[in-house]
Design a protein around this motif. Structure first.
Motif, short mmCIF file in Angstrom:
data_model
loop_
_atom_site.label_atom_id
_atom_site.label_comp_id
_atom_site.label_asym_id
_atom_site.label_seq_id
_atom_site.Cartn_x
_atom_site.Cartn_y
_atom_site.Cartn_z
N ALA A 1 0.82 -1.20 0.00
CA ALA A 1 0.00 0.00 0.00
C ALA A 1 0.86 1.25 0.00
O ALA A 1 2.05 1.21 0.31
CB ALA A 1 -0.92 0.00 1.22
N MET A 2 0.25 2.37 -0.36
CA MET A 2 0.85 3.69 -0.25
C MET A 2 -0.03 4.55 0.66
O MET A 2 -1.20 4.25 0.84
CB MET A 2 0.95 4.37 -1.62
CG MET A 2 1.73 3.64 -2.67
SD MET A 2 1.82 4.62 -4.19
CE MET A 2 0.08 4.81 -4.60
N PHE A 3 0.57 5.60 1.18
CA PHE A 3 -0.19 6.56 1.96
C PHE A 3 -0.04 7.92 1.30
O PHE A 3 1.08 8.40 1.08
CB PHE A 3 0.31 6.62 3.39
CG PHE A 3 -0.51 7.55 4.28
CD1 PHE A 3 -1.74 7.14 4.77
CD2 PHE A 3 -0.04 8.82 4.60
CE1 PHE A 3 -2.50 7.99 5.58
CE2 PHE A 3 -0.79 9.67 5.41
CZ PHE A 3 -2.03 9.25 5.90
N VAL A 4 -1.19 8.52 0.97
CA VAL A 4 -1.19 9.85 0.37
C VAL A 4 -1.67 10.85 1.43
O VAL A 4 -2.85 10.87 1.79
CB VAL A 4 -2.10 9.91 -0.87
CG1 VAL A 4 -2.05 11.30 -1.50
CG2 VAL A 4 -1.69 8.85 -1.89
N ALA A 5 -0.75 11.65 1.95
CA ALA A 5 -1.09 12.60 3.01
C ALA A 5 -1.68 13.87 2.42
O ALA A 5 -1.20 14.37 1.39
CB ALA A 5 0.16 12.93 3.82
N PHE A 6 -2.72 14.40 3.08
CA PHE A 6 -3.27 15.68 2.62
C PHE A 6 -3.53 16.66 3.76
O PHE A 6 -4.05 17.75 3.53
CB PHE A 6 -4.53 15.50 1.77
CG PHE A 6 -5.53 14.50 2.26
CD1 PHE A 6 -6.22 14.67 3.45
CD2 PHE A 6 -5.81 13.37 1.50
CE1 PHE A 6 -7.16 13.76 3.88
CE2 PHE A 6 -6.74 12.44 1.91
CZ PHE A 6 -7.43 12.64 3.11
N ASP A 7 -3.15 16.29 4.97
CA ASP A 7 -3.28 17.25 6.08
C ASP A 7 -2.33 16.85 7.19
O ASP A 7 -2.00 15.66 7.35
CB ASP A 7 -4.71 17.30 6.60
CG ASP A 7 -5.12 18.70 7.08
OD1 ASP A 7 -4.21 19.45 7.52
OD2 ASP A 7 -6.31 19.02 7.03
N LEU A 8 -1.90 17.83 7.96
CA LEU A 8 -1.00 17.63 9.10
C LEU A 8 -1.71 18.18 10.33
O LEU A 8 -1.96 19.38 10.44
CB LEU A 8 0.32 18.36 8.86
CG LEU A 8 1.41 18.22 9.93
CD1 LEU A 8 1.83 16.77 10.10
CD2 LEU A 8 2.62 19.09 9.57
N LEU A 9 -2.05 17.29 11.28
CA LEU A 9 -2.86 17.67 12.43
C LEU A 9 -2.02 17.99 13.66
O LEU A 9 -2.51 18.68 14.57
CB LEU A 9 -3.85 16.55 12.76
CG LEU A 9 -4.70 16.02 11.60
CD1 LEU A 9 -5.78 15.09 12.11
CD2 LEU A 9 -5.29 17.16 10.79
N ALA A 10 -0.82 17.48 13.74
CA ALA A 10 0.07 17.78 14.86
C ALA A 10 1.50 17.54 14.41
O ALA A 10 1.78 16.67 13.58
CB ALA A 10 -0.26 16.91 16.07
N LEU A 11 2.40 18.33 14.98
CA LEU A 11 3.81 18.20 14.66
C LEU A 11 4.61 18.43 15.93
O LEU A 11 4.47 19.50 16.57
CB LEU A 11 4.22 19.21 13.59
CG LEU A 11 5.66 19.15 13.08
CD1 LEU A 11 5.96 17.78 12.48
CD2 LEU A 11 5.91 20.25 12.06
N GLY A 12 5.40 17.43 16.32
CA GLY A 12 6.12 17.52 17.58
C GLY A 12 5.14 17.64 18.73
O GLY A 12 4.21 16.85 18.86
#
Length: 353
Positions: free
Chosen positions: A125-136
């Motif tokens: 499978a692949m993962f196509v990211a379209f949003d970032l909800l948290a970082l660090g």
């Protein structure tokens, strides 16, 4: 989890989209719109605390065990703790002619660990990211989408397969071209996202446009509604090139009154055995129909109806279709696959970033 911010973002319900008839103009929403291809896969919220990877579905069900190759990739490629929103997809086809493959993706949901391991190798499978909800340690849920998108592009730059970032544009003309072209690679529409909007868990803030087509199909039978009263869904068929009538999917979403009306309308078509009992059959079971009643009342295949659908997956409608009208003017044997509009092939590699 590494922080309260990560835990909170990982536990959210995915933001959803409401359907519209056409790709909207950017000035429809204050602050403008960003457009993306609509990926046809499993929605996934991926949380990584620096050590452990967890993948939750749109309905908060755990998907982690079904995609060990993605878990390994996230742990190896991601540079630090984060929560990503995106789509899990599987591709098939030879280089230069690849497309998304829903059937292969659906096979990945399997109870046996040995089967999961084999499919992870054979159909990764692949993962196509379209949003970032948290970082660090920082939650980005309250940040406008424009800022979240910029942060996603910076964070995910250079990760490479199997992690990709969905294409995005503010050019409505390009988005309308994507709607036509990308269907040939197995994508099923375009999503428009308000650039100024914060992440809205479980709310239909985004706008989606999918293809709208019609087809004339033969009614093969019906399932009784789960309430025990009336028609729950109609089974539909089309004739192939060899003259064989094939099951291509179903139509449902009838009102309570309409379900009862359909029983009377279809009564003259019900097939009966020698004892006078209605003839029944069963549709093929899948991993998604486990425990469900797949029996149906068989009908004489002479009634034609026009339905609305969005796309085909192989020889079947990809999603449940919608009843439009009866077609008493159509002969059932004229309802063939040839009437269906097929998208022009488009290589998936030209869609991926």
């Amino acid at each position: 989890m590494a922080s309260t911010a990560l835990a909170t973002a990982a536990a959210v319900s995915p933001m959803l989209a409401k359907a519209v008839d056409a790709v909207p103009e950017p000035d429809r929403i204050d602050g403008g719109l960003s457009y993306e291809p609509k990926w046809d896969g499993f929605r996934g919220i991926v949380s990584f605390d620096g050590t452990t990877v967890e993948i939750a579905s749109r309905g908060a069900k755990p998907l982690t065990r079904y995609f060990p190759e993605l878990v390994e990739a996230f742990a190896h490629l991601l540079s630090g703790p984060c929560v990503l929103d995106g789509e899990i997809v599987v591709r098939s086809g030879a280089p230069g002619g690849e497309k998304l493959d829903w059937e292969l993706l659906s096979q990945r949901i399997h109870p046996a660990e040995s089967r999961i391991a084999l499919l992870a190798e054979q159909t990764p499978a692949m993962f196509v990211a379209f949003d970032l909800l948290a970082l660090g340690d920082e939650s980005l849920l309250d940040a406008p989408f424009g800022e979240r998108r910029a942060a996603l592009e910076t964070f995910a730059a250079g990760l490479g397969d199997p992690i990709h970032v969905s294409q995005a544009t503010t050019d409505v003309a390009l988005a309308r071209r994507w709607l036509v072209e990308f269907e040939g690679a197995g994508l099923d529409g375009v999503v428009a996202k308000p650039l100024a909007a914060p992440y809205a868990p479980g709310k239909r803030v985004m706008l989606k446009v999918k293809h709208h087509r019609t087809a004339d199909v033969v009614v093969l039978g019906y399932r009784v509604h789960k309430s025990g009263q009336g028609v729950g869904s109609l089974l539909l068929g089309l004739y192939d090139a060899d003259g064989e009538l094939r099951n291509v999917g179903g139509a449902s979403a009838f009102s309570d009154a309409r379900r009862l009306e359909l029983v009377d309308e279809l009564a003259p078509l019900v097939l009966h055995d020698a004892s006078g009992a209605a003839v029944t059959g069963e549709t093929e079971r899948s991993r998604f129909s486990s425990g469900k009643d797949v029996s149906f009342v068989r009908l004489e295949p002479t009634r034609v109806m026009e339905v609305r659908y969005d796309q085909m997956e192989g020889m079947r409608f990809r999603h449940t279709v919608q009843f439009d009208r009866w077609r008493p003017d159509r002969d059932a044997r004229s309802c063939t696959f040839e009437q269906l509009e097929r998208p022009i092939a488009y290589d998936l590699s030209d869609v991926l970033v």
